[in-house]
Design an enzyme around this catalytic site. Structure first.
Site, PDB file in Angstrom:
ATOM      1  N   GLU A 296       0.824  -1.208   0.000  1.00  0.00           N
ATOM      2  CA  GLU A 296       0.000   0.000   0.000  1.00  0.00           C
ATOM      3  C   GLU A 296       0.863   1.264   0.000  1.00  0.00           C
ATOM      4  O   GLU A 296       1.915   1.313   0.637  1.00  0.00           O
ATOM      5  CB  GLU A 296      -0.884  -0.002   1.254  1.00  0.00           C
ATOM      6  CG  GLU A 296      -1.779   1.209   1.403  1.00  0.00           C
ATOM      7  CD  GLU A 296      -2.497   1.255   2.747  1.00  0.00           C
ATOM      8  OE1 GLU A 296      -3.382   2.117   2.908  1.00  0.00           O
ATOM      9  OE2 GLU A 296      -2.173   0.425   3.628  1.00  0.00           O
ATOM     10  N   LYS A 360      -9.835   2.504  -2.731  1.00  0.00           N
ATOM     11  CA  LYS A 360     -10.282   2.006  -1.435  1.00  0.00           C
ATOM     12  C   LYS A 360     -11.669   2.551  -1.129  1.00  0.00           C
ATOM     13  O   LYS A 360     -11.923   3.746  -1.274  1.00  0.00           O
ATOM     14  CB  LYS A 360      -9.295   2.427  -0.352  1.00  0.00           C
ATOM     15  CG  LYS A 360      -9.583   1.828   1.020  1.00  0.00           C
ATOM     16  CD  LYS A 360      -8.496   2.203   2.018  1.00  0.00           C
ATOM     17  CE  LYS A 360      -8.746   1.533   3.366  1.00  0.00           C
ATOM     18  NZ  LYS A 360      -7.690   1.862   4.344  1.00  0.00           N
ATOM     19  N   CYS A 413      -5.556  -2.383   2.848  1.00  0.00           N
ATOM     20  CA  CYS A 413      -5.372  -2.311   4.298  1.00  0.00           C
ATOM     21  C   CYS A 413      -6.498  -3.058   5.020  1.00  0.00           C
ATOM     22  O   CYS A 413      -6.758  -4.222   4.756  1.00  0.00           O
ATOM     23  CB  CYS A 413      -5.264  -0.854   4.731  1.00  0.00           C
ATOM     24  SG  CYS A 413      -4.726  -0.640   6.441  1.00  0.00           S
TER      25      CYS A 413
END
Length: 540
Positions: A296, A360, A413
């Site tokens: 990430e 995301k 994440c």
């Protein structure tokens, strides 16, 4: 003449006397046993640590007397202190993120370390209240406790965007044998059975055949789950997807250096050099690799604004390689949002051209955005990423087509911790992709807990998972949750291997997870209220 009491009888008497504790002694004991129960979570993985916690919780709830309001208030207090101890010990590591830039965020550390457990404990308080509302004598009260705490944990995973971290079922997720049951009942089912089974030894304090049979039944169910898990591991064959050769690069870059813009060229050069190293699996380095994965937020810059980056990558990557990396993306914000920044996964070819993006969707509160963003920024408070205005979120979770590797579910994440929400709309993907940056938390328990939750998603969905973490733990995981290849936390290195194939049959938990949970809760509710029905029948 009275028969002399045995040591076992004296111990039972002392434990049963816990029901009569009140005031600070009751609160302190609830907090302590909750803290001990936290040892069931990674990296310790001592699932029996929840046994004294749940058993003492049952005894303390037994001692809530008086009118209904008084009983419920006492139960809520017991549940809150139990939850506060549990979350304080299992989540203290969150404070490490506030020390990365201690001069800016250090003053918030006490609030983070204490306020988050205090807030999460409100759900445990609710669970204890629900349980006490259904409370009775004997084994039925364990069903009430399982009902109350499972409902409250499910709510914790969904209310205010949700935070299902370290829900009780993860106590079983560190055993390859026991974690297989997630394919049947999912994490919420594991949570239900963790409460029900691990609280059952409290019944031994009151001798009797029924209580002994109930405890024996709980032990047999747990042993049966382990046996079934062993059979599943031994008989399920998992092959590899032909032609896919994966390399995960774990740079182990410290958080305070990861976003250093003045080091952007050095960081990218280090990434490329590490990615090209030969290894036993790939003696020719990248010449043997088809899919290279970086973690990430790999770039300390906006990719499109640095044309030299594409040139450097084109010079370093052989034509056979597809690069998948986490990176901040700059674009027009979606309707209703204001930030032009997105935390994304980007697919690039060997010439450095961006082929596809996946933004995301589930952002981290206070990490990637602030509730009441404009107001809090106006008084000088920032989110940990220090991006002015925070990030915008993607609209929906979309599948990510990766050349040569098929359709993946892109999870940035902590998106991977949300059970039942990791599969994108449209055709079912062939694998799960999780890129993360756990450098915020150093070598604390946090990265270990995150990794175990990611593994469990693979079991629930029957899909392999590839995980790229900046400081670890990176891994290739098969659809049974087994680690095919992996790294250690805090090391610089590479994870090489093939892409495991998904299971041919979608697990029951992935198909009917919500229905199964509802069924378990209805069953628990029926068992909990059965003694009340019996009383009504006898009175009639």
């Amino acid at each position: 003449m009275l028969a002399p009491s045995t040591p076992a009888a004296r111990l039972r008497g002392r434990l049963l006397a816990l029901r009569f504790l009140s005031g600070w002694r009751r609160r302190l004991l609830a907090c302590l046993v909750g803290a001990v129960g936290a040892l069931a979570m990674p990296p310790f993985g001592l699932w029996p640590a929840l046994v004294p916690g749940f058993c003492v919780l049952v005894l303390l709830l037994d001692g809530c007397r008086g009118g209904l309001g008084r009983r419920l208030a006492a139960a809520a207090g017991i549940g809150w202190w139990f939850g506060f101890g549990y979350f304080l010990v299992s989540l203290w590591w969150i404070g490490a993120a506030f020390l990365v830039e201690a001069d800016v965020f250090g003053w918030l550390l006490p609030f983070a370390v204490l306020a988050m457990p205090a807030g999460l404990a409100l759900f445990t308080a609710l669970g204890a209240m629900l349980a006490k509302l259904l409370w009775s004598k004997g084994a039925a009260r364990l069903a009430a406790l399982a009902f109350g705490l499972t409902v409250s944990e499910w709510l914790r995973g969904h209310v205010l965007t949700g935070f299902p971290w370290n829900t009780f079922g993860y106590a079983f997720a560190q055993s390859d044998l026991l974690m297989q049951s997630a394919a049947l009942v999912g994490i919420w089912g594991l949570t239900f059975f963790a409460v029900l089974l691990l609280s059952s030894p409290v019944l031994l304090l009151v001798p009797g055949r029924r209580n002994l049979a109930a405890v024996a039944g709980a032990a047999l169910l747990l042993a049966g789950a382990a046996g079934w898990g062993g059979w599943r591991l031994a008989t399920t064959q998992v092959g590899a997807v032909p032609g896919v050769h994966i390399r995960v690069m774990q740079p182990n870059l410290p958080q305070d250096k990861k976003f250093a813009y003045d080091r952007r060229r050095e960081i990218l050069a280090d990434y490329l050099a590490l990615s090209a190293r030969p290894s036993p699996a790939y003696p020719s380095g990248l010449a043997d690799v088809t899919l290279l994965i970086w973690p990430e937020s790999a770039f300390p810059f906006i990719y499109e604004r640095e044309p030299w980056a594409a040139a450097d990558m084109a010079a370093a990557l052989p034509p056979n390689v597809t690069l998948v990396t986490g990176a901040v993306r700059y674009d027009l914000p979606p309707p209703g949002q204001h930030s032009p920044f997105f935390n994304a996964i980007r697919v690039m070819d060997a010439r450095g051209r961006v082929l596809r993006n996946a933004d995301k969707v589930h952002l981290v509160p206070f990490g990637e955005y602030l509730p009441f963003q404009s107001f809090l920024e106006s008084i000088g408070i920032e989110q940990l990423t220090r991006v002015r205005g925070g990030f915008s979120s993607g609209g929906t979770l979309d599948g990510l087509e990766v050349p040569g590797a098929g359709r993946a579910a892109p999870l940035v994440c902590y998106e991977v911790i949300f059970s039942g929400k990791v599969i994108p709309e449209g055709p079912r993907p062939g694998w799960l992709l999780n890129v993360t940056n756990d450098a915020w938390f150093g070598t604390t328990p946090g990265p270990y807990q995150h990794f175990v939750q990611a593994r469990l998603r693979a079991v629930e969905e029957g899909l392999p998972l590839v995980r790229a973490a900046n400081t670890g733990i990176s891994a290739i995981i098969d659809p049974l949750g087994r680690i095919v290849a992996g790294s250690r936390l805090g090391e610089t290195g590479l994870v090489d291997g093939g892409l495991p194939q998904p299971l041919e049959t979608v697990p029951i938990s992935a198909r009917f997870g919500g229905t199964l949970l509802a069924g378990l809760l209805i069953l628990a509710l029926m068992l909990a209220v059965a003694p009340f029905r019996g009383c009504i029948t006898r009175k009639g």
